[in-house]
Write a protein that holds these residues in place. Structure first.
Motif, PDB file in Angstrom:
ATOM      1  N   SER A 102      -0.513 -12.585   6.327  1.00 14.28           N
ATOM      2  CA  SER A 102      -0.754 -11.157   6.102  1.00 14.28           C
ATOM      3  C   SER A 102      -0.181 -10.424   7.313  1.00 14.28           C
ATOM      4  O   SER A 102      -0.488 -10.779   8.453  1.00 14.28           O
ATOM      5  N   SER A 128      -1.435 -14.447   1.941  1.00 15.42           N
ATOM      6  CA  SER A 128      -2.813 -13.945   1.846  1.00 15.42           C
ATOM      7  C   SER A 128      -2.842 -12.451   2.101  1.00 15.42           C
ATOM      8  O   SER A 128      -3.603 -11.967   2.951  1.00 15.42           O
ATOM      9  N   TRP A 137      -3.789  -8.731  -2.073  1.00 12.25           N
ATOM     10  CA  TRP A 137      -2.643  -7.872  -2.387  1.00 12.25           C
ATOM     11  C   TRP A 137      -1.496  -8.790  -2.800  1.00 12.25           C
ATOM     12  O   TRP A 137      -0.989  -9.557  -1.987  1.00 12.25           O
ATOM     13  N   TYR A 146       6.048  -5.005   2.549  1.00  9.97           N
ATOM     14  CA  TYR A 146       4.748  -5.324   3.142  1.00  9.97           C
ATOM     15  C   TYR A 146       4.935  -5.184   4.641  1.00  9.97           C
ATOM     16  O   TYR A 146       5.730  -5.934   5.231  1.00  9.97           O
ATOM     17  N   SER A 148       3.072  -3.716   8.642  1.00 12.30           N
ATOM     18  CA  SER A 148       1.940  -3.206   9.415  1.00 12.30           C
ATOM     19  C   SER A 148       2.471  -2.663  10.737  1.00 12.30           C
ATOM     20  O   SER A 148       3.425  -3.210  11.287  1.00 12.30           O
TER      21      SER A 148
HETATM   22  C1  BTN Z   1      -5.133  -1.565  -1.085  1.00 12.30           C
HETATM   23  O1  BTN Z   1      -6.033  -2.333  -1.473  1.00 12.30           O
HETATM   24  O2  BTN Z   1      -4.758  -0.627  -1.771  1.00 12.30           O
HETATM   25  C2  BTN Z   1      -4.505  -1.785   0.265  1.00 12.30           C
HETATM   26  C3  BTN Z   1      -3.337  -2.724   0.169  1.00 12.30           C
HETATM   27  C4  BTN Z   1      -2.642  -2.949   1.490  1.00 12.30           C
HETATM   28  C5  BTN Z   1      -1.609  -4.057   1.408  1.00 12.30           C
HETATM   29  C6  BTN Z   1      -0.773  -4.159   2.634  1.00 12.30           C
HETATM   30  S1  BTN Z   1       0.622  -5.220   2.427  1.00 12.30           S
HETATM   31  C7  BTN Z   1       0.961  -5.150   4.122  1.00 12.30           C
HETATM   32  C8  BTN Z   1      -0.372  -5.211   4.844  1.00 12.30           C
HETATM   33  N1  BTN Z   1      -0.769  -6.587   5.043  1.00 12.30           N
HETATM   34  C9  BTN Z   1      -1.846  -6.915   4.332  1.00 12.30           C
HETATM   35  O3  BTN Z   1      -2.381  -8.029   4.316  1.00 12.30           O
HETATM   36  N2  BTN Z   1      -2.272  -5.834   3.650  1.00 12.30           N
HETATM   37  C10 BTN Z   1      -1.456  -4.675   3.889  1.00 12.30           C
END
Ligand code: BTN
Length: 335
Positions: A102, A128, A137, A146, A148
């Motif tokens: 993630s 994950s 997700w 994807y 952050s």
């Molecule tokens: C939602 O539930 O609407 C939020 C989704 C967020 C997904 C993104 S993908 C990049 C980042 N890494 C993750 O594990 N989750 C967020």
């Protein structure tokens, strides 16, 4: 020579090759010219050209000239992202993974190790991927975004939700402006098109009582994931930008435009002391929730009514017919 150093040198040479192509007329250049400019052997030039082709750079053999740089497939890599970004702070460091667990989890660890503000963690797929409310997700490779971002805003923890607000506003603005797609924000911060989910935001934070240490802003966008390729349970509730816009979308452009807009809002908010009323005003302008009949699941309780407004703390005001309920978290369905 250490592995890391060797890797960095390879990166430098490949970037220099791309730089040279970009300054040559017609993006054409002979192998001999490249060899001289880089100070390496012809065989090494060839090897790096092959490496760039594997990364998705289209470099053709040009008869009587040598090579021609003919563009780039929409393949994400640290290099392609870094070369495309125009931002000053967001993405000043880029970590890219073909696959990771993630990007939020990776960014949280990097933040704890002291990664600078603006560090971008992106992946082509996640094993994950985390959604809100403990959900997964879905993160198939090669189609979506994807990523952050590590942020270190000078705000108290109670204001950290404004980073999420800002990101959904920035993304909605870019999607409307660049693709003419009528995206709207569903409370709290989902992006919808015609009632289907296009993107989501998950913000995680490390804080002391009165001070945020770091915020990790995680964004997932369904970009070129065609509805027919989505698994059954997602197909009925999700959409993608390519399906909505009716064409393939460049993930690199979308990422770059989002980061530009987010940086503009983030730096502006910093100057204004993260003024909640200003940011929530933008959010209200893009909302597809206000004025609608909604059902909200909050800690096992179900609430129905009309979504009348959001207050400056991001809480939803729901008129149930018996009075106004103020909801600060939950799972909302538009009826
Ligand atoms: C939602 O539930 O609407 C939020 C989704 C967020 C997904 C993104 S993908 C990049 C980042 N890494 C993750 O594990 N989750 C967020």
């Amino acid at each position: 020579m250490g592995l890391l150093r060797k890797h960095t040198l390879v990166m430098d040479i490949r970037d220099r090759i791309l730089d040279i192509f970009e300054t040559e007329p017609g993006n054409r250049c002979s192998g001999e010219k490249l060899r001289k400019a880089l100070g390496v052997s012809r065989a090494a030039v060839w090897k790096h050209i092959e490496g760039l082709r594997e990364e998705g750079y289209l470099i053709e053999a040009a008869p009587a000239i040598g090579y021609r740089f003919a563009g780039k497939r929409d393949i994400l890599s640290a290099r392609s992202i870094t070369r495309r970004l125009t931002t000053g702070m967001l993405g000043r460091e880029v970590r890219f993974f073909k696959e990771t667990t993630s990007t939020n989890a990776v960014a949280m660890s990097l933040a704890a190790e002291g990664a600078p503000e603006g560090t971008l963690v992106a992946a082509d797929s996640q094993t994950s991927g985390k959604g809100r409310l403990g959900r997964q997700w879905a993160s198939p490779e090669g189609r979506n975004l994807y990523f952050s971002i590590v942020l270190r805003p000078a705000i108290p923890p109670s204001k950290a939700y404004l980073v999420t607000v800002m990101s959904s506003v920035a993304l909605t603005a870019v999607i409307r402006r660049e693709f003419g797609v009528a995206a709207g924000i569903k409370w709290p911060n989902d992006l919808l098109v015609n009632g289907r989910k296009l993107a989501g935001v998950l913000t995680e934070m490390k804080a002391e009582t009165d001070r945020v240490e770091s915020v990790v802003l995680g964004v997932g966008i369904n970009v070129n994931w065609r509805n027919e390729d989505m698994p059954g349970e997602i197909r009925t509730i999700a959409t993608s930008l390519s399906d909505s816009a009716g064409r393939e979308i460049s993930r690199l452009d979308l990422l770059a435009w989002f980061l530009e807009e987010m940086e503009r809002l983030y730096c502006g908010a910093q100057e204004m002391g993260f003024d909640a009323s200003c940011l929530m005003e933008d959010w209200r302008g893009y909302s597809c929730t206000l004025g609608r009949a909604v059902r909200i699941r909050v800690f096992g309780k179900v609430l129905e009514g009309i979504a009348e407004n959001v207050d400056d703390d991001g809480r939803l005001l729901v008129n149930t017919g018996k009075g106004i309920e103020v909801v600060s978290a939950g799972d909302l369905e538009i009826l």
